[in-house]
Structures are given as C-alpha cells and as structure tokens.
Design a protein around this motif. Structure first.
Motif, PDB file in Angstrom:
ATOM      1  N   MET A 157      35.888  48.863  52.798  1.00  0.00           N
ATOM      2  CA  MET A 157      36.297  49.141  51.013  1.00  0.00           C
ATOM      3  C   MET A 157      35.067  47.994  50.145  1.00  0.00           C
ATOM      4  O   MET A 157      34.492  48.400  49.453  1.00  0.00           O
ATOM      5  CB  MET A 157      37.669  48.465  50.864  1.00  0.00           C
ATOM      6  CG  MET A 157      38.685  49.910  50.974  1.00  0.00           C
ATOM      7  SD  MET A 157      39.934  49.600  50.256  1.00  0.00           S
ATOM      8  CE  MET A 157      40.089  49.028  49.010  1.00  0.00           C
ATOM      9  N   LYS A 158      34.464  47.122  50.230  1.00  0.00           N
ATOM     10  CA  LYS A 158      34.240  46.304  49.854  1.00  0.00           C
ATOM     11  C   LYS A 158      32.822  46.325  49.925  1.00  0.00           C
ATOM     12  O   LYS A 158      31.777  46.163  48.890  1.00  0.00           O
ATOM     13  CB  LYS A 158      34.065  44.155  50.097  1.00  0.00           C
ATOM     14  CG  LYS A 158      34.994  44.000  50.435  1.00  0.00           C
ATOM     15  CD  LYS A 158      35.525  41.965  51.140  1.00  0.00           C
ATOM     16  CE  LYS A 158      36.814  41.274  50.387  1.00  0.00           C
ATOM     17  NZ  LYS A 158      36.922  39.988  50.927  1.00  0.00           N
ATOM     18  N   ILE A 159      32.499  46.647  50.991  1.00  0.00           N
ATOM     19  CA  ILE A 159      31.028  47.155  51.480  1.00  0.00           C
ATOM     20  C   ILE A 159      30.926  48.637  49.761  1.00  0.00           C
ATOM     21  O   ILE A 159      29.297  48.580  49.084  1.00  0.00           O
ATOM     22  CB  ILE A 159      30.973  47.556  52.580  1.00  0.00           C
ATOM     23  CG1 ILE A 159      30.243  46.302  53.139  1.00  0.00           C
ATOM     24  CG2 ILE A 159      29.259  48.141  52.731  1.00  0.00           C
ATOM     25  CD1 ILE A 159      29.907  46.310  54.772  1.00  0.00           C
ATOM     26  N   ASN A 160      32.120  49.812  50.285  1.00  0.00           N
ATOM     27  CA  ASN A 160      31.525  51.039  49.689  1.00  0.00           C
ATOM     28  C   ASN A 160      31.853  50.116  48.076  1.00  0.00           C
ATOM     29  O   ASN A 160      31.083  50.753  47.396  1.00  0.00           O
ATOM     30  CB  ASN A 160      32.390  51.743  50.012  1.00  0.00           C
ATOM     31  CG  ASN A 160      32.529  52.149  50.989  1.00  0.00           C
ATOM     32  OD1 ASN A 160      31.124  52.489  52.003  1.00  0.00           O
ATOM     33  ND2 ASN A 160      33.373  52.603  51.955  1.00  0.00           N
ATOM     34  N   HIS A 161      32.080  49.421  48.135  1.00  0.00           N
ATOM     35  CA  HIS A 161      32.980  49.107  46.057  1.00  0.00           C
ATOM     36  C   HIS A 161      31.108  48.549  46.184  1.00  0.00           C
ATOM     37  O   HIS A 161      30.538  48.458  44.397  1.00  0.00           O
ATOM     38  CB  HIS A 161      33.275  48.059  45.598  1.00  0.00           C
ATOM     39  CG  HIS A 161      33.678  47.369  44.828  1.00  0.00           C
ATOM     40  ND1 HIS A 161      34.351  48.549  43.944  1.00  0.00           N
ATOM     41  CD2 HIS A 161      33.825  47.075  44.029  1.00  0.00           C
ATOM     42  CE1 HIS A 161      34.524  48.366  42.521  1.00  0.00           C
ATOM     43  NE2 HIS A 161      34.275  46.937  42.891  1.00  0.00           N
ATOM     44  N   ALA A 162      30.908  48.303  46.624  1.00  0.00           N
ATOM     45  CA  ALA A 162      28.642  46.933  46.091  1.00  0.00           C
ATOM     46  C   ALA A 162      28.455  48.216  46.143  1.00  0.00           C
ATOM     47  O   ALA A 162      26.849  48.125  45.046  1.00  0.00           O
ATOM     48  CB  ALA A 162      29.114  45.854  47.370  1.00  0.00           C
ATOM     49  N   ILE A 163      28.609  49.395  46.493  1.00  0.00           N
ATOM     50  CA  ILE A 163      27.551  50.518  46.239  1.00  0.00           C
ATOM     51  C   ILE A 163      27.455  51.430  45.621  1.00  0.00           C
ATOM     52  O   ILE A 163      26.683  51.949  44.693  1.00  0.00           O
ATOM     53  CB  ILE A 163      27.188  50.742  47.954  1.00  0.00           C
ATOM     54  CG1 ILE A 163      26.522  50.242  49.151  1.00  0.00           C
ATOM     55  CG2 ILE A 163      26.681  52.215  47.883  1.00  0.00           C
ATOM     56  CD1 ILE A 163      27.104  51.003  50.232  1.00  0.00           C
ATOM     57  N   SER A 164      29.023  51.872  45.319  1.00  0.00           N
ATOM     58  CA  SER A 164      29.625  52.575  44.553  1.00  0.00           C
ATOM     59  C   SER A 164      31.464  52.623  44.090  1.00  0.00           C
ATOM     60  O   SER A 164      31.655  52.690  45.059  1.00  0.00           O
ATOM     61  CB  SER A 164      29.525  53.874  44.598  1.00  0.00           C
ATOM     62  OG  SER A 164      30.496  54.646  45.357  1.00  0.00           O
ATOM     63  N   PRO A 165      31.157  51.491  43.028  1.00  0.00           N
ATOM     64  CA  PRO A 165      31.920  50.918  42.105  1.00  0.00           C
ATOM     65  C   PRO A 165      33.806  51.379  42.521  1.00  0.00           C
ATOM     66  O   PRO A 165      33.501  53.217  42.410  1.00  0.00           O
ATOM     67  CB  PRO A 165      32.365  50.640  41.419  1.00  0.00           C
ATOM     68  CG  PRO A 165      30.520  50.266  40.918  1.00  0.00           C
ATOM     69  CD  PRO A 165      29.717  51.253  41.733  1.00  0.00           C
ATOM     70  N   LEU A 166      34.661  50.893  42.746  1.00  0.00           N
ATOM     71  CA  LEU A 166      35.824  52.098  42.843  1.00  0.00           C
ATOM     72  C   LEU A 166      36.189  52.043  42.202  1.00  0.00           C
ATOM     73  O   LEU A 166      36.283  51.790  41.464  1.00  0.00           O
ATOM     74  CB  LEU A 166      36.670  51.180  44.158  1.00  0.00           C
ATOM     75  CG  LEU A 166      36.431  51.348  45.507  1.00  0.00           C
ATOM     76  CD1 LEU A 166      37.242  50.358  46.236  1.00  0.00           C
ATOM     77  CD2 LEU A 166      36.232  52.688  46.355  1.00  0.00           C
ATOM     78  N   GLU A 167      37.420  53.754  41.505  1.00  0.00           N
ATOM     79  CA  GLU A 167      38.036  53.638  40.328  1.00  0.00           C
ATOM     80  C   GLU A 167      38.872  52.482  40.486  1.00  0.00           C
ATOM     81  O   GLU A 167      39.552  52.256  38.982  1.00  0.00           O
ATOM     82  CB  GLU A 167      38.208  54.640  40.109  1.00  0.00           C
ATOM     83  CG  GLU A 167      37.100  55.835  39.989  1.00  0.00           C
ATOM     84  CD  GLU A 167      37.227  57.274  39.796  1.00  0.00           C
ATOM     85  OE1 GLU A 167      39.313  57.631  39.252  1.00  0.00           O
ATOM     86  OE2 GLU A 167      36.825  58.399  40.085  1.00  0.00           O
ATOM     87  N   ASP A 168      39.869  52.812  41.723  1.00  0.00           N
ATOM     88  CA  ASP A 168      41.469  51.276  41.567  1.00  0.00           C
ATOM     89  C   ASP A 168      40.922  50.595  42.335  1.00  0.00           C
ATOM     90  O   ASP A 168      41.369  49.974  44.095  1.00  0.00           O
ATOM     91  CB  ASP A 168      42.110  52.451  42.248  1.00  0.00           C
ATOM     92  CG  ASP A 168      43.143  51.708  41.984  1.00  0.00           C
ATOM     93  OD1 ASP A 168      43.545  50.795  40.635  1.00  0.00           O
ATOM     94  OD2 ASP A 168      44.635  52.244  42.728  1.00  0.00           O
ATOM     95  N   THR A 169      41.162  49.374  42.069  1.00  0.00           N
ATOM     96  CA  THR A 169      39.962  48.584  42.445  1.00  0.00           C
ATOM     97  C   THR A 169      41.375  47.402  42.897  1.00  0.00           C
ATOM     98  O   THR A 169      41.478  46.561  43.847  1.00  0.00           O
ATOM     99  CB  THR A 169      39.501  47.155  41.750  1.00  0.00           C
ATOM    100  OG1 THR A 169      39.983  47.235  40.707  1.00  0.00           O
ATOM    101  CG2 THR A 169      37.895  48.045  40.873  1.00  0.00           C
ATOM    102  N   SER A 170      42.418  47.593  42.647  1.00  0.00           N
ATOM    103  CA  SER A 170      44.062  47.151  42.591  1.00  0.00           C
ATOM    104  C   SER A 170      44.182  47.622  44.231  1.00  0.00           C
ATOM    105  O   SER A 170      44.935  46.715  44.880  1.00  0.00           O
ATOM    106  CB  SER A 170      45.197  47.640  42.316  1.00  0.00           C
ATOM    107  OG  SER A 170      45.250  48.751  42.770  1.00  0.00           O
ATOM    108  N   LYS A 171      43.160  48.316  44.889  1.00  0.00           N
ATOM    109  CA  LYS A 171      43.270  48.863  46.258  1.00  0.00           C
ATOM    110  C   LYS A 171      43.376  47.089  46.675  1.00  0.00           C
ATOM    111  O   LYS A 171      43.760  47.118  48.343  1.00  0.00           O
ATOM    112  CB  LYS A 171      42.806  49.536  46.595  1.00  0.00           C
ATOM    113  CG  LYS A 171      43.105  51.458  46.484  1.00  0.00           C
ATOM    114  CD  LYS A 171      42.416  52.348  46.913  1.00  0.00           C
ATOM    115  CE  LYS A 171      42.616  53.712  46.185  1.00  0.00           C
ATOM    116  NZ  LYS A 171      42.349  54.347  46.858  1.00  0.00           N
TER     117      LYS A 171
END
Length: 65
Positions: A28-42
């Motif tokens: 999830m951290k890697i994917n968030h670095a590439i394209s931000p997640l909508e729900d970061t509370s996950k």
C-alpha cells in the motif's frame, strides 16, 4: 479486524497473518507513492490491526510458557 477474531486464531495463524498484513502495508505504501490513495485512513487501520495481532500473539506465547 475485531479483537475477538484475533483471539480465536491460533499462534501459527497469527504469525502468518501478521506477515501477510505487513506485506500488504508495504505494498500500500509503494502504491500510494506512485498514485495517491483516496482513503489514507487505511494505513492507520492496518497498522492498528497489525499491532493488535502482535499483542495477542505475545499474550498467547507468554501464557504457553
């Protein structure tokens, strides 16, 4: 994941599940670095679930000894 569900798991299942969830968090951290997640509370929820599982695992291992 509820604490009751975690307490019902065996020690081996907990160890396996902790490793899987840690891998999911890293992904999830890697994917968030590439394209931000909508729900970061996950991130917070997953970290708390992992901590909860580690705590229950420590309790179970202590009670077995």
């Amino acid at each position: 994941m509820k604490i009751a569900e975690v307490r019902d798991m065996s020690v081996a299942d907990l160890r396996d599940r902790i490793e899987v969830e840690k891998a999911n968090l890293d992904t999830m951290k890697i994917n968030h670095a590439i394209s931000p997640l909508e729900d970061t509370s996950k991130f917070k929820k997953l970290r708390k679930d992992i901590a909860r599982m580690i705590t229950v695992l420590a309790e179970k291992e202590k009670s077995q000894n």
